[in-house]
Enzyme design. Sequence first.
Site, PDB file in Angstrom:
ATOM      1  N   LEU A 185       1.715 -13.375   0.137  1.00 22.12           N
ATOM      2  CA  LEU A 185       2.946 -13.544  -0.634  1.00 22.12           C
ATOM      3  C   LEU A 185       4.110 -13.484   0.344  1.00 22.12           C
ATOM      4  O   LEU A 185       4.525 -12.417   0.781  1.00 22.12           O
ATOM      5  CB  LEU A 185       3.067 -12.465  -1.706  1.00 22.12           C
ATOM      6  CG  LEU A 185       2.310 -12.728  -3.024  1.00 22.12           C
ATOM      7  CD1 LEU A 185       0.816 -12.903  -2.780  1.00 22.12           C
ATOM      8  CD2 LEU A 185       2.539 -11.598  -4.020  1.00 22.12           C
ATOM      9  N   MET A 186       4.614 -14.649   0.700  1.00 28.10           N
ATOM     10  CA  MET A 186       5.546 -14.809   1.814  1.00 28.10           C
ATOM     11  C   MET A 186       6.985 -14.870   1.302  1.00 28.10           C
ATOM     12  O   MET A 186       7.351 -15.769   0.547  1.00 28.10           O
ATOM     13  CB  MET A 186       5.204 -16.095   2.568  1.00 28.10           C
ATOM     14  CG  MET A 186       5.917 -16.265   3.883  1.00 28.10           C
ATOM     15  SD  MET A 186       5.263 -15.176   5.136  1.00 28.10           S
ATOM     16  CE  MET A 186       6.269 -15.685   6.542  1.00 28.10           C
ATOM     17  N   LYS A 267       7.183  -7.555  -9.908  1.00 26.51           N
ATOM     18  CA  LYS A 267       6.011  -7.531  -9.036  1.00 26.51           C
ATOM     19  C   LYS A 267       4.730  -7.811  -9.826  1.00 26.51           C
ATOM     20  O   LYS A 267       3.826  -8.510  -9.345  1.00 26.51           O
ATOM     21  CB  LYS A 267       5.902  -6.168  -8.333  1.00 26.51           C
ATOM     22  CG  LYS A 267       6.959  -5.934  -7.265  1.00 26.51           C
ATOM     23  CD  LYS A 267       6.766  -6.861  -6.078  1.00 26.51           C
ATOM     24  CE  LYS A 267       7.769  -6.599  -4.969  1.00 26.51           C
ATOM     25  NZ  LYS A 267       7.553  -5.320  -4.288  1.00 26.51           N
ATOM     26  N   GLY A 289       3.379  -7.416   1.918  1.00 24.67           N
ATOM     27  CA  GLY A 289       3.954  -6.628   3.003  1.00 24.67           C
ATOM     28  C   GLY A 289       4.440  -5.266   2.542  1.00 24.67           C
ATOM     29  O   GLY A 289       5.280  -4.658   3.210  1.00 24.67           O
ATOM     30  N   GLN A 298       7.373   0.659  -4.561  1.00 18.14           N
ATOM     31  CA  GLN A 298       6.248   0.877  -3.654  1.00 18.14           C
ATOM     32  C   GLN A 298       5.819   2.343  -3.583  1.00 18.14           C
ATOM     33  O   GLN A 298       5.262   2.786  -2.576  1.00 18.14           O
ATOM     34  CB  GLN A 298       6.587   0.327  -2.265  1.00 18.14           C
ATOM     35  CG  GLN A 298       6.778  -1.182  -2.276  1.00 18.14           C
ATOM     36  CD  GLN A 298       7.242  -1.758  -0.959  1.00 18.14           C
ATOM     37  OE1 GLN A 298       7.110  -1.123   0.095  1.00 18.14           O
ATOM     38  NE2 GLN A 298       7.797  -2.958  -0.980  1.00 18.14           N
ATOM     39  N   CYS A 458      22.853 -22.008  20.190  1.00 14.07           N
ATOM     40  CA  CYS A 458      21.801 -21.058  20.561  1.00 14.07           C
ATOM     41  C   CYS A 458      21.013 -21.701  21.696  1.00 14.07           C
ATOM     42  O   CYS A 458      21.220 -22.876  22.019  1.00 14.07           O
ATOM     43  CB  CYS A 458      20.892 -20.701  19.383  1.00 14.07           C
ATOM     44  SG  CYS A 458      19.905 -22.084  18.763  1.00 14.07           S
TER      45      CYS A 458
END
EC number: 2.8.1.4
Length: 485
Positions: A185-186, A267, A289, A298, A458
């Site tokens: 799950l990004m 969630k 994560g 969490q 950059c």
Amino acid sequence: MKLIVKYHPEINVKSRSVRRRFCKLLESNLRIILKRVHPSAHIISRWSDILVDAPQATAQERQKMLDLIVKVPGVDQLNEVIEYPFVDFDQAYKDVASHWLEEIEGKTFAVRIKRTGKHDFTSSDLERYIGGGLNQAVESARVSLRKPELTIKADLKDDVLQVITAHYRGLGGMPLPSQEDVLSLMSGGFDSGVATYHMIRRGARTHFCFFNLGGKEHEIGVKQAAYQIWSNYSSSHKTRFISVNFEPVVAEILEKIDNGLMGVVLKRMMMRAASKVAAKFNIKALVTGESLGQVSSQTLTNLNVIDRVTETLILRPLIHIDKAEIIDTARKIGSHDLAAAMPEYCGVISKKPTTKAVLAVVEENEANFNFDLLDQVVDSATVMDVRDIEKETHQEVQEVEQVTELPEGSVVLDIRSPDEEDDNPLELEGIEVKAIPFFKLATQFGDLDQSKQYYLYCDRGVMSRLQALLLHEHGYDSVKVYRTH
């Protein structure tokens, strides 16, 4: 160029059949990525190591191959070697000395020889002879067997002497895909990127699932973050990037769920949707994560309530890791800069989020929820090959104009990190340069004089193009990219 690739120690302790399978997987993965750089490279799996032989490799190809190999899961270390026929001790000394005489000047050193095969002498005999010869040849050098500044290594295999000219540490872990597929799950932040890296390192082919809460600019950034991790550590295998528009689900939560429960319910909805995606592609586990106690959702109680919505295995590789350590790992694996630039999209923000959600109360709140929305957003999710992200992003950032010459009155925004800017300040005669790190650009750009033309800078231009594109999305058109060459 010849390289000897050593397996991660965990591979060596597997049963004979499993070890053979893992070795073959690693050989195949190395062949896939190295052939892209040097098509004539030979990759040969052996019981104790893998030989990479790249004849006539250029200096650029050599460096590229080294950079790739050290990031391949399953590689513990690699040695760059030059082979000589073993004739006698004197010739062995000359072969070693041809590479190391200049290097040991003014240093303490030791010689270490690993020997396989039948010989009428020991490894120690050969070490003493070569070490004594080097010590006599270089007056400023001194042998130190306990704590040498420099260790000279060579392997004697039957009648071949391999002088090790360079040594590199690898990534370790297990080769892909020695484990079953997982779905990460990004979000594009520090945590999800590092969690993904850990799963890839353990040999699990990792696909990406993105719940879009922030529109196109959020998706662009997360795609970049996913592609960077995949290209660095997993490019031997095709993976999917699945984008799910979660805004309708968030709207439903805001309307139907009590304020203190919104984070937990969000969630739970993500886990439900991710499980549907995983089932669709026969993926066996979800990866998040999450770290214990990092945010209100969490806590142990809340994680337990979240997990109840699915029978799909949920893996949390960062569950015990501090935030500072996660950020340090992000720097090490190269995901830090993009993660730092990623805006936070929480979706729902509770004024007083509960840390101890009661399952019965959560389920009572969810009774009013329109669960058809989950099926709709999953069915309408976009699925793409992660390899196509670079092509798609390149097309998008092509819209951003790049210049190598600056008109009078222009302003250059140096968006590098403060450390990079301090190490190599950008000085342009007659041009105003402002240093605004990329992770502050989104919040500070609106305060600048909008009548001026701004040029982002950059080192490589990648972050500049991405940030310019995101600013364009916000309606700031007076932004281009400045390249020094």
